[in-house]
Design an enzyme around this catalytic site. Structure first.
Site, PDB file in Angstrom:
ATOM      1  N   SER A 204      64.323 -22.830  59.165  1.00 19.95           N
ATOM      2  CA  SER A 204      63.192 -22.649  60.068  1.00 19.95           C
ATOM      3  C   SER A 204      62.145 -21.718  59.447  1.00 19.95           C
ATOM      4  CB  SER A 204      63.707 -22.166  61.427  1.00 19.95           C
ATOM      5  OG  SER A 204      62.776 -22.451  62.437  1.00 19.95           O
TER       6      SER A 204
ATOM      7  N   HIS B  21      68.450 -27.895  66.195  1.00 20.94           N
ATOM      8  CA  HIS B  21      67.643 -27.128  65.239  1.00 20.94           C
ATOM      9  C   HIS B  21      68.490 -26.118  64.458  1.00 20.94           C
ATOM     10  CE1 HIS B  21      64.223 -25.201  63.464  1.00 20.94           C
ATOM     11  NE2 HIS B  21      64.406 -24.074  64.117  1.00 20.94           N
TER      12      HIS B  21
END
Length: 259
Positions: free
Chosen positions: A84, A232
């Site tokens: 990320s 995620h």
């Protein structure tokens, strides 16, 4: 900025860069496994963990932090793994200083601008009253209105120190002010020709098919792998799947790459 580093193992260097509101120790389970064959350096990014705080969180700046820290540790070239926000910092570093990055693994992020709703998360964190009687359930309840998932609330609360003087160990004010930069992307010239693997969670919508041409234009050797049963937070949702891909990717990363 020299970042706080958690180091284990011996061998070719592997650098781990965590995501927003995370810390080096988020990669603990991954680090333990790959440290059997590699020198693994997990970094606390600026304003996170035990690293210093500063207002500028643009990705070229974060990349420069990683470079400076690698130099301070005597690391000339490393395999760089970023999740990320850490993935964006890793991409920025690979584009600016390709010789530092022997290979690149980016976990569930693309070099594009996002609208992730992190403002709401930061506001919920800032709304927790830091009083001496504060308990974890009370803090969790304040976050609950904005953040329905208990696992994400627990992840965020790892950054809160309870006790007589509760405080955030992260630079929450600096992070909050920098969210437009953190959700954004500073377009940089250049390409990174080295081996690049872009992992996505099969249940995540962060990296979409339309992002692939953008990724390939900057990372021409990019390959794409989707990890099943993962959103995620791939390394937390499916640690075995993440590790199997990572170990294969690092398989031929040898000390010969360091020059």
């Amino acid at each position: 900025m020299i970042l706080n580093a958690l180091q284990t193992g011996d061998g070719p260097p592997v650098v781990l860069l965590h995501g927003l509101f995370g810390a080096a120790r988020n990669f603990g389970a991954v680090q333990r496994v790959i440290a059997q064959r590699f020198r693994v350096v997990a970094l606390d990014m600026r304003n996170h963990g035990d690293s210093p705080h500063a207002p500028d969180m643009r990705y070229p700046t974060q990349a420069a932090d990683v470079r400076e820290t690698m130099q301070s540790l005597g690391i000339e070239t490393a395999a760089v793994i970023g999740h990320s926000m850490g993935g964006k910092a890793a991409m920025a570093m690979a584009l600016r200083w390709p010789d530092l990055v022997g290979r690149l693994l980016v976990s569930d992020i693309a070099p594009v601008n996002y609208q992730h709703g992190n403002n709401a998360i930061a506001e919920a964190m800032a709304a927790i009253p830091l009083t001496p009687t504060l308990t974890r359930p009370q803090a969790d309840a304040v976050l609950g209105a904005a953040i329905p998932r208990p696992d994400i609330r627990a992840f965020l609360l790892q950054n809160l120190r309870f006790g007589v003087e509760p405080h955030w160990r992260i630079g929450l004010a600096e992070i909050t002010a920098a969210i437009p930069d953190l959700e954004g992307w500073t377009d940089m010239p250049g390409t990174y020709p080295g081996p690049s693997l872009f992992l996505t969670g099969a249940n995540s919508d962060y990296v979409r098919p339309e992002h692939r041409p953008v990724i390939r234009s900057r990372f021409p050797a990019a390959r794409f792998v989707a990890i099943k049963h993962a959103g995620h937070w791939i390394h937390a949702d499916n640690p075995a799947g993440f590790l199997s891909v990572l170990e294969a990717f690092l398989g031929d990363w040898s000390i010969l790459h360091a020059h």
